[in-house]
Design an enzyme around this catalytic site. Structure first.
Site, short mmCIF file in Angstrom:
data_model
loop_
_atom_site.label_atom_id
_atom_site.label_comp_id
_atom_site.label_asym_id
_atom_site.label_seq_id
_atom_site.Cartn_x
_atom_site.Cartn_y
_atom_site.Cartn_z
N HIS A 1 0.71 -1.29 0.03
CA HIS A 1 -0.02 0.10 0.12
C HIS A 1 0.90 1.21 -0.12
O HIS A 1 1.78 1.65 0.85
CB HIS A 1 -0.87 -0.13 1.06
CG HIS A 1 -1.83 1.11 1.38
ND1 HIS A 1 -2.76 1.50 0.52
CD2 HIS A 1 -1.93 2.24 2.06
CE1 HIS A 1 -3.50 2.46 0.67
NE2 HIS A 1 -2.72 3.00 1.91
N ASP B 1 0.97 5.01 -0.31
CA ASP B 1 0.10 6.63 0.12
C ASP B 1 1.21 7.49 -0.95
O ASP B 1 2.32 7.66 -0.40
CB ASP B 1 0.50 7.02 1.45
CG ASP B 1 -0.74 5.98 2.24
OD1 ASP B 1 -1.79 5.83 1.98
OD2 ASP B 1 -0.31 5.47 3.23
N ASP C 1 -7.83 1.40 2.05
CA ASP C 1 -7.45 2.25 3.31
C ASP C 1 -8.23 3.41 3.23
O ASP C 1 -8.49 4.16 4.36
CB ASP C 1 -5.98 2.73 3.18
CG ASP C 1 -5.37 3.17 4.18
OD1 ASP C 1 -5.86 2.75 5.31
OD2 ASP C 1 -4.45 4.15 4.21
N ASP D 1 1.48 -1.38 4.34
CA ASP D 1 2.00 -0.05 3.94
C ASP D 1 3.44 -0.01 3.42
O ASP D 1 4.49 -0.52 4.21
CB ASP D 1 2.08 1.09 4.98
CG ASP D 1 0.52 1.50 5.32
OD1 ASP D 1 -0.31 0.64 4.54
OD2 ASP D 1 0.32 2.25 6.19
N HIS E 1 -6.45 9.54 -0.09
CA HIS E 1 -6.99 9.26 1.17
C HIS E 1 -6.29 10.01 2.35
O HIS E 1 -6.92 9.95 3.34
CB HIS E 1 -7.45 8.07 1.41
CG HIS E 1 -6.55 6.98 1.36
ND1 HIS E 1 -6.04 6.08 0.20
CD2 HIS E 1 -5.55 6.38 2.24
CE1 HIS E 1 -5.14 5.53 0.43
NE2 HIS E 1 -4.68 5.68 1.99
ZN LIG Z 1 -3.20 4.81 2.86
#
Ligand SMILES: [Zn+2]
Length: 1136
Positions: free
Chosen positions: A160, A162, A274, A411, A553
């Site tokens: 994941h 971000d 998420d 993550d 997000h």
């Molecule tokens: Zn995230």
């Protein structure tokens, strides 16, 4: 002969129908006549007179809209000619009680089997301890469940990433993401059984730009072999609460277009593990983009538990308004607390953690349950395999088929090659063991999401069973106890507003740029040499990507670290500045009478925007326009598809000014108001000039502004008041008076032809509203503070934990109250210590004068652990129900539940919310996303800003203390409801037609530019691309130029035409009727839509314009396209 007669009869019939409908419309509007409800009703005689006048007005307007009616007639004729495809054009939609056309939107079919609202009514929300699966229950099995059909397990490796959170996008890319992708290439290549999914195209495309052709070829091979699957394919994994559907679709399109160009693939599965709660608007877009399946994760733990016990974790997610079911999408909800390894193999995190081989002893992280993983060896493989199988089997009992999805990641995982080896080698040993022991009845392997879903659908098909259907949304998310994630609906409101400023700028620029290129090709046969089309196109792409990135997000949610927020803000800010350049240069070319005079000089732009944004975290400031006797040229761009009367305001150097339309030389109605530098001190050098502009759809209109003789311009007059402490006022050019003692006790009032309002003289805050129909509603504006709880866990960027007491009234020194009255608008401004609040009424004809404009400028930088809310308290008998929008796309009913803590009853609002009873509806339209609640009947409150000193333990590691001077803007609309409706039961209510039009005006204001030099301006002529506005219910979502396939970074001739047909509700007829009309049948006439612009070619495609989704080309291009209420349609088109 025979067919000619038939046609004549048909034309006659259709004409008869249309005349009947005109009468019916008139009839309906008479049905909506005001009934006396208020104490303020004038005498009967006056009322009769005004009714008569109103009727004549309406008749006149109906005649004006005759043209459109004739166009509709033509439509009907086409449809009849095409074999009567459209039965609905007939009388069936002219139901006596309803507005023509709206019934389609309201139609309800067999309801979905699960309604989330009903689930909320049902659940006790008691949060008992479930044992090993803390928020769940004990799962049991016999062991023989898989004897017939073995457990089919897909372990899906994922990382994941971000695009910004604790580090910036570039920071993460440099430190982690590029290594993950480099190693992926290596490690997937080593063994064809290994798999991986990837979601974030923002990262993937950045990496792609850095790798060589050989590596690119390897990526393509992995994708083709099914080892690497691109999931969702959006620019980011978008937030679904604060984001607007324009931006959601745009970032999806940006990602999908990239995938098509570079990898030649189209995603089939959504992956949103998420985002903090999930919206059906997103599923609508995914389905429209061709996805068939999706996975979601962050859902309220009590809902998860309920779904697990009912075996409804997999369902068909249905739009609540969609009777066709064509928008259904298969959805898998992950059952446990998180998407990390401890919470994905089965219900017991202490066991699952032992199968996260990144946590092997000696590594960087360990298992918090204190039982470490062991490397799989010949000695322990049996015991380990059985331990894991037990978790798999338990998890499998929560689903209807023996196919099991187990994600393997977290993550920023798989950074180092040793981590790849640890995970893949150890799991492969376990899988091999399972293979060698058929008596265990499990087939386990690495898989992608597509592998999983095709097995799922194969099993469902074989068993001839289908999944249950569900409709509704998954807000507000709670991950444990009373920890509801409603704080992020407002966190960093400055940037939530900046997001929408970029959004409206991007849309306006896309449309203007596409029209400019089309106009060049039409008039010159090609693009004009001096026009920087390529550079501008790249600015547009940058703008799309900056807006897209912020939909992440941890972007628009306001949940990034301070430096990350500044990074996002800088990107949004630069995008706006760059897009303005595109607007200015496009408008310049379009307006020139002699196109040969066009010159592009970035250092000396011909047009400039009338305001300056000094920095990424500052509010825009108007640039004063120096006036003289020589006219200054002002250009106003209307980015909406509707004709509108708008009040345009600029700041000028003189208290007297004249504005004329450059074409007609007609003077425009003007008003000069003070520019207040302090609440009680007006500038003596700068003045606000406002005028009423009549703006055709998508037009550029040219005005000339000159200095006028002293005293010739109507000026605002002011009354200034402060309770107990009268201010000294400095405003030399304006008439200023004070309230007399007797007046100070009474109410303040403002009115136009449609609306009257009363406010408190002491605070200036709104108290009551009355419509010209006679409807009166108490609507009191109040400000309140929330604090945070005294418990250990306090409010932070994600969480709202206000504690027991609820909101406390805002108390301060009595505010300075300023009442301004003028011919164009009047307003009341209340200057409190923490907020400057203004309610403005425009003296405009038509629907523009129907709503109040509310603006707040908030500053809570000196506060500690406080949140400021604006509450409307009304006597609308709404009970515990209200409606909020989801992403500006649809409305969702809400029920305020006492069994839930206060913070659970807050919902996201991106564009609107309303309260209603049988006689009235009160709608708050919003130009930015914020949290909203209706805690008591008749109440609506929005959280304006929040300042929180501490972290809320969700990984961010900081509070929210980077508050800014923050603006927010709303329209408040009170409407009569004609048909008393049953308020019970869940319903799919829509905004009224009027509210839709009002929201369009609010969110897409006219854009003002002025010409730099005064002398020797070349001759300009207005740009009027459309003969008539689009139908009222059809929104031009975008006209987006696509990239050339043969030449990266260059604009092609093709545009993505995106239309959204709004669903609107039936219980109130727009009064006065709008200038646009709406179609009563499901087809849109593409010939007329942008007339006189024509499409050389047009074909429908998927929502993200993937070639695979294009309908076959037709010659000549189709004239009609089916577009049902609520539907978004995308077309690949070339404008002629
Ligand atoms: Zn995230």
């Amino acid at each position: 002969m025979k067919s000619g007669r038939a046609l004549a009869v048909l034309v006659g019939g259709v004409f008869f129908l249309a005349v009947m409908s005109l009468y019916r419309m008139l009839d309906l509007m008479q049905g909506a006549e005001p009934q006396l409800r208020g104490e303020w009703s004038a005498g009967q005689f006056d009322q009769d007179l005004s009714r008569l006048r109103n009727k004549i007005d309406r008749l006149e307007r109906l005649l004006v809209s005759n043209n459109r009616m004739v166009a509709m007639l033509r439509d009907s004729l086409h449809i009849h000619k095409q074999g009567g495809a459209n039965k609905s054009a007939g009388s069936s939609h002219f139901q006596k009680e309803s507005l023509p056309g709206c019934r389609l939107a309201q139609q309800k079919d067999s309801p979905a089997s699960v309604q989330l609202l009903d689930v909320y009514d049902l659940l006790p929300f008691d949060n008992p301890d479930g044992g090993a699966w803390k928020q769940g229950f004990q799962i049991s099995y016999q062991g023989n469940e898989w004897a017939e059909q073995p457990l089919e397990l897909f372990l899906v490796p994922h990382s994941h990433n971000d695009p910004g959170w604790l580090k910036t996008f570039d920071g993460y890319y440099r430190d982690q993401t590029r290594h993950i992708l480099d190693n992926m290439l290596l490690k997937l290549g080593e063994d064809s059984r290994r798999k991986m999914v990837w979601a974030e195209i923002s990262y993937f495309s950045k990496w792609w730009n850095e790798i060589d052709e050989q590596k690119r070829a390897m990526v393509k091979r992995l994708v083709e072999a099914g080892q690497l699957e691109m999931v969702t394919g959006g620019w980011v994994m978008a937030d679904e609460a604060n984001s607007h559907y324009f931006a959601l679709l745009d970032q999806l399109m940006e990602g999908h277009q990239w995938l098509q160009t570079h990898l030649g693939v189209k995603p089939s599965t959504g992956w949103a593990i998420d985002p903090f709660g999930h919206s059906p608007s997103m599923t609508y877009l995914l389905k429209g983009a061709g996805l068939r399946n999706m996975v979601i994760q962050r859902i309220h733990y009590a809902v998860k538990k309920h779904f697990a016990s009912e075996k409804t974790l997999e369902f068909l997610w249905r739009q609540s308004w969609d009777s066709s079911h064509s928008s259904d999408i298969t959805c898998h909800m992950m059952p446990f607390y998180s998407y990390d390894v401890p919470h994905t193999c089965g219900p017991n995190p202490a066991v699952c953690c032992q199968f996260d081989f990144y946590r092997l002893p000696g590594g960087r992280i360990s298992c918090p349950w204190r039982i470490p993983p062991q490397p799989i060896t010949e000695r322990n493989v049996k015991e380990r395999a059985h331990l894991l199988l037990d978790q798999y089997r338990q998890k499998s009992r929560l689903f209807r088929t023996p196919v099991l999805l187990v994600p393997l990641g977290d993550d920023f995982r798989y950074v180092e090659s040793s981590e790849w080896d640890a995970q893949f080698n150890n799991y492969q040993k376990l899988f091999d063991y399972f293979d060698q022991h058929p008596e265990l009845h499990i087939k386990a392997r690495f898989g992608t999401l597509s592998d999983y879903f095709s097995a799922l659908h194969r099993h469902l098909g074989a068993a001839d069973s289908s999944l249950p259907t569900l409709s509704g949304d998954f807000f507000t998310y709670a991950d444990r106890d009373d920890h509801y994630w409603s704080g992020y609906y407002t966190s960093r409101p400055f940037y939530k507003r900046l997001d929408r400023a970029l959004e409206t700028t991007l849309r306006a620029t896309e449309i203007l740029f596409s029209l400019t290129l089309a106009e060049m090709r039409r008039s010159h046969g090609d693009l004009v040499a001096g026009f920087p089309a390529r550079e501008h196109f790249q600015r547009l792409v940058e703008g799309r990507r900056s807006l897209g990135l912020f939909q992440h997000h941890d972007g628009i949610t306001g949940t990034g670290r301070d430096p990350v927020v500044v990074d996002y803000g800088t990107r949004l800010f630069h995008a706006i500045l760059n897009l303005r350049q595109v607007q200015q240069s496009s408008a310049h070319w379009l307006l020139l009478l002699d196109k040969n005079q066009y010159q592009h000089d970035p250092s000396k732009p011909f047009l400039q925007t009338d305001d300056v944004i000094p920095a990424q975290d500052a509010l825009p400031q108007k640039t004063p326009l120096v006036l003289s006797d020589e006219p200054r040229t002002l250009v106003v761009y209307n980015p909406t598809e509707q004709r509108r009367s708008s009040v345009v305001s600029v700041v000028v150097s003189s208290p007297d000014a004249r504005v004329v339309d450059s074409e007609t030389a007609q003077p425009m109605p003007v008003q000069i108001s003070a520019v207040w530098v302090e609440p009680h001190q007006a500038s003596s050098e700068a003045f606000q000039l406002s005028f009423i502009a009549e703006l055709p759809p998508l037009s550029l209109t040219v005005y000339h502004v000159t200095k006028a003789p002293a005293g010739s311009t109507p000026r605002s007059s002011y009354v200034i008041h402060r309770h107990g402490n009268p201010p000294s006022v400095a405003a030399q050019h304006f008439q200023v008076s004070r309230l007399e003692a007797a007046e100070a006790a009474a109410q303040l009032t403002l009115s136009n032809k449609q609306l009257q309002l009363w406010s408190s003289a002491e605070t200036g805050l709104l108290q009551m509203l009355r419509l010209s129909s006679g409807l009166v509603r108490r609507v009191q504006v109040k400000f309140l503070w929330y604090g945070t709880t005294t418990n250990r866990d306090k409010s932070g960027a994600y969480l709202f934990l206000p504690g027991q007491g609820g909101a406390q009234p805002y108390t301060s020194e009595p505010p300075l109250v300023r009442v301004s009255k003028g011919p164009i608008f009047s307003d009341i401004t209340s200057c409190f210590k923490h907020v400057t609040h203004r309610v403005r009424l425009y003296h405009l004809e038509g629907h523009s004068g129907k709503s109040l404009e509310i603006s707040n400028t908030v500053d809570i930088r000196a506060e500690v652990n406080r949140e400021l809310v604006m509450r409307l308290e009304s006597d609308v008998a709404s009970g515990n129900r209200f409606h909020t929008d989801l992403n500006g796309f649809q409305m969702q009913e809400r029920r305020t539940l006492e069994k839930l803590p206060l913070q659970a009853n807050f919902y996201p609002m991106s564009s609107s919310s309303f309260l209603q009873d049988s006689l009235s509806r009160l709608t708050l339209l919003s130009a930015q996303s914020q949290a909203v609640a209706s805690l008591h009947s008749g109440e609506l409150e929005v959280v304006l800003d929040r300042r929180l000193q501490q972290d809320d333990n969700r990984g961010l590691g900081q509070g929210v203390t980077d508050n800014k001077l923050t603006g927010s803007l709303y329209h408040l609309l009170l409407e009569d409801r004609k048909a008393p409706q049953d308020v019970g039961g869940s319903s799919t209510d829509h905004l009224s037609l009027l509210a839709h039009l009002d929201s369009l005006s609010l969110c897409h204001p006219p854009i003002t530019m002025f010409a730099q030099s005064n002398s020797q301006l070349p001759k300009l002529r207005p740009f009027l691309p459309l003969h008539s506005p689009l139908p009222c219910d059809i929104h031009l979502l975008n006209l987006r130029t696509l990239e050339r396939e043969q030449e990266a970074g260059a604009p092609s001739q093709e545009v993505a035409l995106l239309l959204h047909r709004k669903g609107f509700e039936c219980s109130s007829a727009p009064e006065p009727p709008p200038q646009c009309t709406w179609s009563v049948h499901e087809e849109v006439n593409l010939d007329d839509l942008l007339s006189p612009l024509q499409f050389r070619s047009i074909r429908r495609s998927g929502l993200t314009l993937l070639r695979d989704h294009d309908e076959p080309a037709r010659q000549p291009p189709p004239r009609l396209a089916k577009l049902r209420p609520m539907e978004i349609a995308a077309f690949r088109a070339v404008l002629d």
